[in-house]
Scaffold this motif. Structure first.
Motif: not given
Length: 454
Positions: A48, A55, A67, A69-70, A81-83, A85, A98
């Motif tokens: 992350v 992070c 947090r 992006v993953e 994958k945008d969390l 934001s 994503e």
């Protein structure tokens, strides 16, 4: 280099021999801030990025969420994958939720640029030893194999072993087990090619009484039987896709669901897989799951065929004599020359069989020089017979190509036991074309009836 490669490094970045390095699943991707110099490696788990101190990569920018992006490794690259934001994650000018991006891609995380690149699997120098378990060899290829397995064995990393029939993939798996902390635990071998598809789950995960036809009592299954030790999945490439998905779940969760059972069973099983197939090619053809390939190929090695390491013949011969508690004496002379001129389609297994036959014909384990050895001699023609400088360039090149084609086809066809489908798959060419090349070079007799489906 070997003194800085610990168990965590192996699990995170993986190991590969030079023969598998170019086609193994990338174990590590690097996400690097274009400005600022920070970076993080993606291994077996997602990472992350964000402004929060917890992070994996802290991005100290005003527009970056705590947090943000993953990133996770998947088939074809890295899943971004945008969390949720506030200011979004961007790629190629578009805001994304994503997406899978390839190596070399640059994404924008709240205004900060992050470049993603693949990191190569670690390479280690060849080992000083000439044996590992029951395997023997002094060639660079074998000592490189030994070096990788020496490092991998004490860890719990899954191992993928490739090798032609007879090269000793099960011996390699056994050596990994014997050099691990699990050596006192069970070593269970399952031949995936020998199990009917409808019984795979029962063999691997077990069943309860009455769950399948003929199940008169409970069965533990291979994962439970190998718990605390090592499970060798031989010929893994023959496993059907649905079974691959269930195997992946068992590997990830370290639990199995016996057929007909209400509850899963926890196991502690290390898996070493072996195959004669090129799983990377099967992944590309959608015949093998990338996520399972990625999970298995933490350590990815290939056993070289005997024809590519003829310098190891003395070591192999000495090893088989030692197994008979006998001394071979000097391993040289006409007998060794004769063995060096053989194609060895059956690999190490054939070397053993040739010696067994010679011992029987010679009245026992007599010294090597006195053995009555019979093998088919297939000496390579001298270069002068292939490269004829008296010919024009085009004609000389065609002659060379014909020579290469015939030797390559003969070796591959023999190594795959005369199976055209497997030989064509190994060569990476169409089955019908491979068969026509066999006809062309006289390696296969064309049926008089015209039925050429050999």
């Amino acid at each position: 280099m070997t003194d800085v490669i610990d168990r965590t490094t192996i699990l995170q970045t993986g190991l590969a021999t030079s023969t598998t390095r170019a086609r193994t699943a990338p174990r590590t991707w690097i996400a690097r801030l274009v400005h600022g110099g920070g970076q993080v490696a993606l291994g077996a788990r997602p990472v992350v990025l964000g402004a929060g101190a917890t992070c994996d990569l802290v991005v100290d920018e005003a527009k970056v969420s705590r947090r943000h992006v993953e990133l996770s490794a998947v088939e074809g690259g890295v899943r971004v994958k945008d969390l949720g934001s506030t200011n979004g994650t961007w790629w190629q000018g578009s805001r994304i939720t994503e997406v899978v991006v390839p190596g070399g891609a640059t994404i924008e995380v709240g205004g900060a640029q992050v470049r993603i690149s693949a990191a190569e699997s670690l390479l280690v120098p060849p080992s000083e030893r000439e044996r590992f378990g029951a395997m023997a060899g002094r060639s660079i290829a074998m000592r490189e194999l030994f070096a990788v397995l020496e490092l991998a064995a004490p860890s719990d990393a899954t191992v993928l072993i490739e090798g032609e029939s007879g090269t000793g993939t099960e011996l390699a798996a056994r050596a990994v087990h014997d050099h691990s902390a699990r050596a006192r635990g069970p070593f269970v071998v399952v031949d995936c090619s020998a199990i009917p598809e409808n019984l795979i789950d029962s063999h691997l995960f077990g069943h309860v009484r009455g769950a399948v036809t003929g199940a008169e009592r409970d069965r533990k299954g291979a994962f439970v039987e190998a718990s605390g030790g090592t499970l060798c999945l031989d010929e893994l490439g023959e496993l059907p896709l649905p079974a691959q998905a269930r195997l992946l779940r068992a590997l990830e969760a370290q639990t199995v669901q016996p057929v007909g059972a209400d509850r899963p069973v926890t196991v502690d099983t290390r898996v070493v897989a072996a195959t004669h197939r090129d799983l990377s090619r099967m992944v590309a053809a959608k015949e093998f799951r990338f996520d399972l390939f990625y999970r298995l190929a933490v350590v990815h090695v290939a056993l070289p065929p005997v024809r590519e390491r003829l310098e190891d013949l003395p070591a192999l011969i000495a090893s088989f004599y030692a197994g008979k508690s006998a001394s071979p004496g000097p391993i040289d002379g006409d007998n060794l020359d004769r063995l060096r001129q053989h194609a060895w389609p059956g690999n190490v297994r054939e070397v053993r069989n040739v010696l067994e036959r010679a011992w029987a014909l010679s009245g026992g384990t007599v010294p090597f020089r006195d053995l009555r050895i019979w093998v088919e001699v297939q000496a390579a023609p001298a270069m002068s017979e292939v490269v004829d400088t008296a010919l024009p360039f085009k004609d000389a090149k065609e002659r060379w190509n014909d020579h290469f084609e015939r030797r390559y086809l003969a070796a591959v066809f023999a190594a795959q036991g005369g199976n055209i489908t497997r030989a064509a798959e190994h060569a990476g060419i169409n089955r019908r074309h491979f068969r026509e090349l066999l006809y062309k070079h006289g390696l296969l007799e064309r049926p008089a009836s015209g039925d050429d489906e050999a």
